[in-house]
Scaffold this motif. Structure first.
Motif, PDB file in Angstrom:
ATOM      1  N   PHE A  52       0.874  -1.173   0.000  1.00 50.82           N
ATOM      2  CA  PHE A  52       0.000   0.000   0.000  1.00 50.82           C
ATOM      3  C   PHE A  52       0.910   1.222   0.000  1.00 50.82           C
ATOM      4  O   PHE A  52       1.691   1.414   0.926  1.00 50.82           O
ATOM      5  N   SER A  53       0.811   2.044  -1.034  1.00 50.28           N
ATOM      6  CA  SER A  53       1.716   3.186  -1.155  1.00 50.28           C
ATOM      7  C   SER A  53       0.975   4.481  -1.452  1.00 50.28           C
ATOM      8  O   SER A  53       0.101   4.525  -2.319  1.00 50.28           O
ATOM      9  N   ASP A  54       1.362   5.528  -0.739  1.00 47.10           N
ATOM     10  CA  ASP A  54       0.879   6.870  -1.037  1.00 47.10           C
ATOM     11  C   ASP A  54       1.499   7.316  -2.360  1.00 47.10           C
ATOM     12  O   ASP A  54       2.497   6.743  -2.823  1.00 47.10           O
ATOM     13  N   ILE A  55       0.930   8.349  -2.981  1.00 43.55           N
ATOM     14  CA  ILE A  55       1.493   8.859  -4.234  1.00 43.55           C
ATOM     15  C   ILE A  55       2.383  10.069  -3.993  1.00 43.55           C
ATOM     16  O   ILE A  55       3.522  10.124  -4.440  1.00 43.55           O
ATOM     17  N   GLN A  56       1.885  11.048  -3.251  1.00 41.29           N
ATOM     18  CA  GLN A  56       2.657  12.269  -3.015  1.00 41.29           C
ATOM     19  C   GLN A  56       3.579  12.102  -1.820  1.00 41.29           C
ATOM     20  O   GLN A  56       3.152  12.174  -0.671  1.00 41.29           O
ATOM     21  N   MET A  57       4.871  11.880  -2.110  1.00 35.80           N
ATOM     22  CA  MET A  57       5.883  11.775  -1.062  1.00 35.80           C
ATOM     23  C   MET A  57       7.119  12.519  -1.527  1.00 35.80           C
ATOM     24  O   MET A  57       7.470  12.455  -2.718  1.00 35.80           O
ATOM     25  N   ILE A  76      -1.204  -1.195  -4.255  1.00 32.66           N
ATOM     26  CA  ILE A  76      -2.464  -0.464  -4.151  1.00 32.66           C
ATOM     27  C   ILE A  76      -2.099   0.964  -3.749  1.00 32.66           C
ATOM     28  O   ILE A  76      -1.444   1.178  -2.734  1.00 32.66           O
ATOM     29  N   PHE A  77      -2.487   1.939  -4.564  1.00 28.18           N
ATOM     30  CA  PHE A  77      -2.203   3.331  -4.241  1.00 28.18           C
ATOM     31  C   PHE A  77      -3.195   3.853  -3.203  1.00 28.18           C
ATOM     32  O   PHE A  77      -4.397   3.600  -3.281  1.00 28.18           O
ATOM     33  N   THR A  78      -2.682   4.596  -2.250  1.00 24.90           N
ATOM     34  CA  THR A  78      -3.522   5.333  -1.304  1.00 24.90           C
ATOM     35  C   THR A  78      -3.248   6.799  -1.570  1.00 24.90           C
ATOM     36  O   THR A  78      -2.111   7.247  -1.479  1.00 24.90           O
ATOM     37  N   THR A  79      -4.279   7.545  -1.936  1.00 29.08           N
ATOM     38  CA  THR A  79      -4.023   8.881  -2.459  1.00 29.08           C
ATOM     39  C   THR A  79      -5.167   9.848  -2.194  1.00 29.08           C
ATOM     40  O   THR A  79      -6.322   9.447  -2.025  1.00 29.08           O
ATOM     41  N   ALA A  80      -4.821  11.123  -2.152  1.00 31.47           N
ATOM     42  CA  ALA A  80      -5.830  12.167  -2.022  1.00 31.47           C
ATOM     43  C   ALA A  80      -6.274  12.655  -3.393  1.00 31.47           C
ATOM     44  O   ALA A  80      -7.180  13.476  -3.500  1.00 31.47           O
ATOM     45  N   TYR A  81      -5.632  12.132  -4.456  1.00 26.41           N
ATOM     46  CA  TYR A  81      -6.009  12.520  -5.812  1.00 26.41           C
ATOM     47  C   TYR A  81      -7.364  11.947  -6.198  1.00 26.41           C
ATOM     48  O   TYR A  81      -7.783  10.914  -5.694  1.00 26.41           O
ATOM     49  N   ASP A  95      -5.297  -1.355  -7.301  1.00 24.19           N
ATOM     50  CA  ASP A  95      -6.443  -0.508  -6.975  1.00 24.19           C
ATOM     51  C   ASP A  95      -5.961   0.864  -6.533  1.00 24.19           C
ATOM     52  O   ASP A  95      -4.764   1.087  -6.311  1.00 24.19           O
ATOM     53  N   TYR A  96      -6.918   1.800  -6.413  1.00 27.31           N
ATOM     54  CA  TYR A  96      -6.658   3.150  -5.908  1.00 27.31           C
ATOM     55  C   TYR A  96      -7.600   3.410  -4.751  1.00 27.31           C
ATOM     56  O   TYR A  96      -8.822   3.289  -4.903  1.00 27.31           O
ATOM     57  N   LEU A  97      -7.071   3.744  -3.601  1.00 29.32           N
ATOM     58  CA  LEU A  97      -7.887   4.077  -2.434  1.00 29.32           C
ATOM     59  C   LEU A  97      -7.809   5.572  -2.187  1.00 29.32           C
ATOM     60  O   LEU A  97      -6.720   6.124  -2.014  1.00 29.32           O
ATOM     61  N   LYS A 108     -12.657  -4.014   0.554  1.00 27.17           N
ATOM     62  CA  LYS A 108     -13.025  -4.310  -0.835  1.00 27.17           C
ATOM     63  C   LYS A 108     -11.777  -4.360  -1.710  1.00 27.17           C
ATOM     64  O   LYS A 108     -11.680  -5.184  -2.625  1.00 27.17           O
ATOM     65  N   SER A 109     -10.829  -3.488  -1.422  1.00 24.64           N
ATOM     66  CA  SER A 109      -9.596  -3.456  -2.191  1.00 24.64           C
ATOM     67  C   SER A 109      -8.776  -4.718  -1.955  1.00 24.64           C
ATOM     68  O   SER A 109      -8.193  -5.286  -2.884  1.00 24.64           O
ATOM     69  N   VAL A 110      -8.747  -5.172  -0.706  1.00 25.92           N
ATOM     70  CA  VAL A 110      -8.046  -6.414  -0.376  1.00 25.92           C
ATOM     71  C   VAL A 110      -8.696  -7.590  -1.099  1.00 25.92           C
ATOM     72  O   VAL A 110      -8.021  -8.473  -1.642  1.00 25.92           O
ATOM     73  N   ALA A 111     -10.034  -7.607  -1.119  1.00 24.35           N
ATOM     74  CA  ALA A 111     -10.772  -8.677  -1.804  1.00 24.35           C
ATOM     75  C   ALA A 111     -10.469  -8.664  -3.300  1.00 24.35           C
ATOM     76  O   ALA A 111     -10.362  -9.721  -3.942  1.00 24.35           O
TER      77      ALA A 111
END
Length: 230
Positions: A52-57, A76-81, A95-97, A108-111
């Protein structure tokens, strides 16, 4: 059990995801990172099933991280975008969270990852009955599974060892652990996957194949000797 790592430069975002993982069956957190460069350095040691990785770092963006990792580790991206803007990156991520991430959306993303992983494993099992194709330098080689004695993982590549040659390829060891049939191939060390029928003899905690002494680490020792002893 899905073993994952988290990457986000915001400690509060990590805390939320850590909480979601604790409340999700079948998911185990290996480690959390606030610095993606540190995460890159630990990937081969940790061998996560999912990232699980953020985009803006600041040190390294999630997009750059994904391009470096390639298809070795699902992300799986975790993002505020906005989700549709992120899709413009056209990266092959699971996926994008969108933040803030709810527990329901996280699960749902894990599934989705589980479903994709199962489908991929099924395709491999159906399409690779007794041989595999391996990219090595500028060639794609066909290798019969019966010819593989063991596979050794290095930092950036693996070496497939047969009776008469060694083939270097950029895939990681975890890929072959999932792809090759478990009926004969077994992981015995973080750096070794062996063909059980090619073992010549076992000496203490080492399996000898082609005269090479391959260590059996504590992590895999019980499963290995359970299998050897029937």
């Amino acid at each position: 059990m899905i073993k994952c790592i988290l990457i986000d430069d915001e400690p509060l975002a990590l805390e939320l995801l850590e909480s979601h993982i604790k409340r999700t069956d079948g998911v185990e957190l290996l480690q959390s990172f606030t610095n993606p460069i540190e995460a890159l350095q630990e990937l081969e040691r940790l061998q996560p099933d999912l990232i699980f990785s953020d985009i803006q770092m600041p040190e390294l963006s999630g997009v750059q991280f994904s391009k470096i990792v390639g298809n070795k580790f699902p992300i799986i991206f975790t993002t505020a975008y906005d989700q549709y803007a992120v899709q413009g990156y056209e990266l092959d991520v699971v996926d994008y969270l969108l933040k803030p991430i709810s527990l329901e959306r996280f699960q749902k993303s894990v599934a989705k990852f589980q479903s994709r992983n199962t489908t991929t494993a099924t395709v491999h099992a159906a399409s690779v009955p007794d041989y595999i194709f391996v990219k090595s330098e500028y060639k794609t080689l066909k290798i019969n599974l019966a010819d593989i004695h063991y596979i050794k993982g290095m930092a950036d590549y693996v070496t497939i060892v047969t009776a008469d040659k060694k083939i270097h390829t950029l895939e990681n060891l975890k890929y072959y652990e999932k792809t090759l049939p478990a009926t004969n191939f077994m992981r015995v060390h973080k750096s070794f996957l062996i063909a059980m029928d090619k073992i010549e003899f076992i000496e203490r905690n080492r399996a000898v194949i082609l005269g090479d002494y391959i260590p059996v680490s504590e992590t895999y020792k019980k499963a290995f000797f359970d299998r050897v002893n029937g």
